[in-house]
Design a protein around this motif. Structure first.
Motif: not given
Length: 268
Positions: A46-53, A97-101
């Motif tokens: 959830t967190l790292f899906s949101a970070v770029p936006r 999660a880790f790929n989104k990071m």
């Protein structure tokens, strides 16, 4: 649409967004040495899906207590007594999660301390920069526990230290710390004091870069590394064509041309 990241409903990760766009995300299960249970993994997604936006310019990934992350929550894993397909799908969420990071395009600086073990090392290796302190130690104890890595160690940790060293860590339980850990690539910085303070300083420096440039650094390099040399050279040229002609860079290029920009000098 811009997301207000401070409004995310997270239980095991606390968020502190600074005015300069640096987000401090802190793992908050200190009684469990910040072990990753299924809930925490979903919160990382959830967190790292949101970070770029969310207009975040850099992230410090920190942890409460004495340890960064002791890996998979083995107590939960034992109690759940999962079927093979269930654990496979859990592993895929770790990868999500880790790929989104790694590929999200926002710099992530990990402030390490104490245990960076098993899945905790997989988490740390998904960050772009790792800062270790004197207490930090790294290990992959899966071999001694009848397990195998499932969160990307075969990809990222092997890329950092090499296949032979990773196999040794898993077979023998070898632990790395201090200068030896830095020398083999497990972290880029080793500090005598607070790893958090140094990580925050590095994040603030990275946050001053242009977002598109940081996006390329923190996503394109990983993507290009997955390509053949021929495809990589093409992709690098395309990325450079976009980034190096961005309008936002014109003032910085003018300062360089006018010799008013800071010069590159070796550190003290």
């Amino acid at each position: 649409m811009t997301i207000d990241i401070t409004q995310l409903n997270l239980t095991n990760i606390t968020l502190d967004l600074h005015e300069d766009g640096v987000l401090v995300a802190t793992l908050n299960r200190p009684a469990k040495r910040n072990a990753l249970d299924a809930v925490t993994v979903e919160e990382l997604v959830t967190l790292f899906s949101a970070v770029p936006r969310a207009g975040v310019r850099a992230v410090v990934l920190a942890a409460e207590g004495d340890h960064f992350c002791a890996g998979l929550d083995l107590v939960e894993h034992h109690k759940e007594d999962r079927r093979p397909e269930d654990f496979m799908h859990l592993c895929l969420r770790w990868h999500e999660a880790f790929n989104k990071m790694e590929y999200g395009g926002v710099p992530i600086i990990a402030a390490l301390k104490g245990a960076v073990v098993g899945g905790g090392l997989e988490l740390a290796s998904s960050a772009h920069v790792r800062v270790a302190d004197a207490s930090t130690y790294f290990a992959l104890p899966e071999g001694q526990r009848g397990l195998f890595t499932g969160g990307g160690a075969t990809i990222r940790v092997a890329d950092l230290v090499g296949k032979a060293r990773m196999i040794d860590m898993m077979l023998t339980g070898r632990v790395y710390k201090g200068r030896e850990a830095i020398d083999i690539g497990l972290a880029q910085y080793l500090v005598e004091g607070s790893s958090f303070d140094v990580a925050l300083d590095l994040a603030r420096k990275a946050a001053q870069n242009l977002p598109l440039t940081n996006f390329a650094i923190c996503s394109a390099i990983s993507h290009i590394g997955n390509m053949s040399a021929l495809d990589a050279s093409y992709a690098e040229a395309v990325v450079a064509g976009v980034v190096n002609t961005q309008h936002a860079a014109r003032e910085r290029l003018e300062a360089f041309a006018n010799k008013t920009a800071a010069r590159v000098r070796p550190g003290d």
